[in-house]
Design a protein around this motif. Structure first.
Motif, PDB file in Angstrom:
ATOM      1  N   ARG A 248       0.815  -1.220   0.000  1.00 25.24           N
ATOM      2  CA  ARG A 248       0.000   0.000   0.000  1.00 25.24           C
ATOM      3  C   ARG A 248       0.850   1.274   0.000  1.00 25.24           C
ATOM      4  O   ARG A 248       0.593   2.203  -0.740  1.00 25.24           O
TER       5      ARG A 248
ATOM      6  N   LEU B 177      -7.875   2.136  -2.244  1.00 26.07           N
ATOM      7  CA  LEU B 177      -6.656   1.371  -2.018  1.00 26.07           C
ATOM      8  C   LEU B 177      -6.892   0.411  -0.868  1.00 26.07           C
ATOM      9  O   LEU B 177      -7.321   0.825   0.207  1.00 26.07           O
TER      10      LEU B 177
ATOM     11  N   ALA C  78      -6.483  -1.186  -6.237  1.00 22.02           N
ATOM     12  CA  ALA C  78      -6.227   0.247  -6.164  1.00 22.02           C
ATOM     13  C   ALA C  78      -6.870   0.930  -7.358  1.00 22.02           C
ATOM     14  O   ALA C  78      -6.931   0.355  -8.450  1.00 22.02           O
TER      15      ALA C  78
END
Length: 156
Positions: A47, A70, A84
């Motif tokens: 991430r 995300l 995402a």
């Protein structure tokens, strides 16, 4: 993770992929919405690398990446799930997507394999033999110095 180290590693990865290629969005930057979609089942990881990777490629006169969606690290995903979704200038996307996908694939693969191994030993009498992990009595987890154990008592 050290932010300076993170930036340096991302720069290395981008340079490895791009070489001396100049990233130029031209006079009229064109923005696109991009989605990273899962092709298999897994555990998401990476991430914190997406935005910094694209930001390193973004000139000061171009609007930076705008993240819409995300997943959090550790989230289970299935084929077709959107990992995402973001808006970015198309030349920045074209030049940075390979690096970002490589990082996400590698890190999510490690997370997925780790989860699979943890699930395999769940419910057994195995334990963490890492001496850095503290047990109830302050000793390393599962490493009671007063109890004799064999190699079969540890998971390698």
């Amino acid at each position: 993770m050290n932010e300076v180290y993170l930036k340096r590693k991302l720069e290395e990865f981008l340079l490895e992929d791009l070489g001396s290629l100049e990233v130029d969005s031209g006079h009229n930057p064109e923005y696109v919405t991009a989605r990273i979609v899962a092709q298999d089942v897994g555990i998401f990881c990476g991430r914190r690398f997406i935005k910094p990777a694209f930001d390193l490629l973004t000139p000061h006169d171009v609007y930076p990446l705008d993240m819409f969606q995300l997943l959090y690290d550790g989230t289970l995903f299935s084929p077709g799930d959107v990992l995402a979704e973001f808006r970015v200038e198309k030349e920045i996307l074209r030049n940075g997507i390979r690096t970002v996908l490589n990082l996400l694939s590698h890190l999510s693969g490690i997370a997925s394999n780790t989860r699979m191994k943890v699930n395999e030993i769940h419910g057994t009498n195995s334990h963490n033999a890492n001496p850095r992990e503290k047990g109830r009595k302050g000793e390393g987890a599962g490493l009671d110095r007063n109890k004799k154990r064999s190699w079969k008592d540890h998971v390698f």
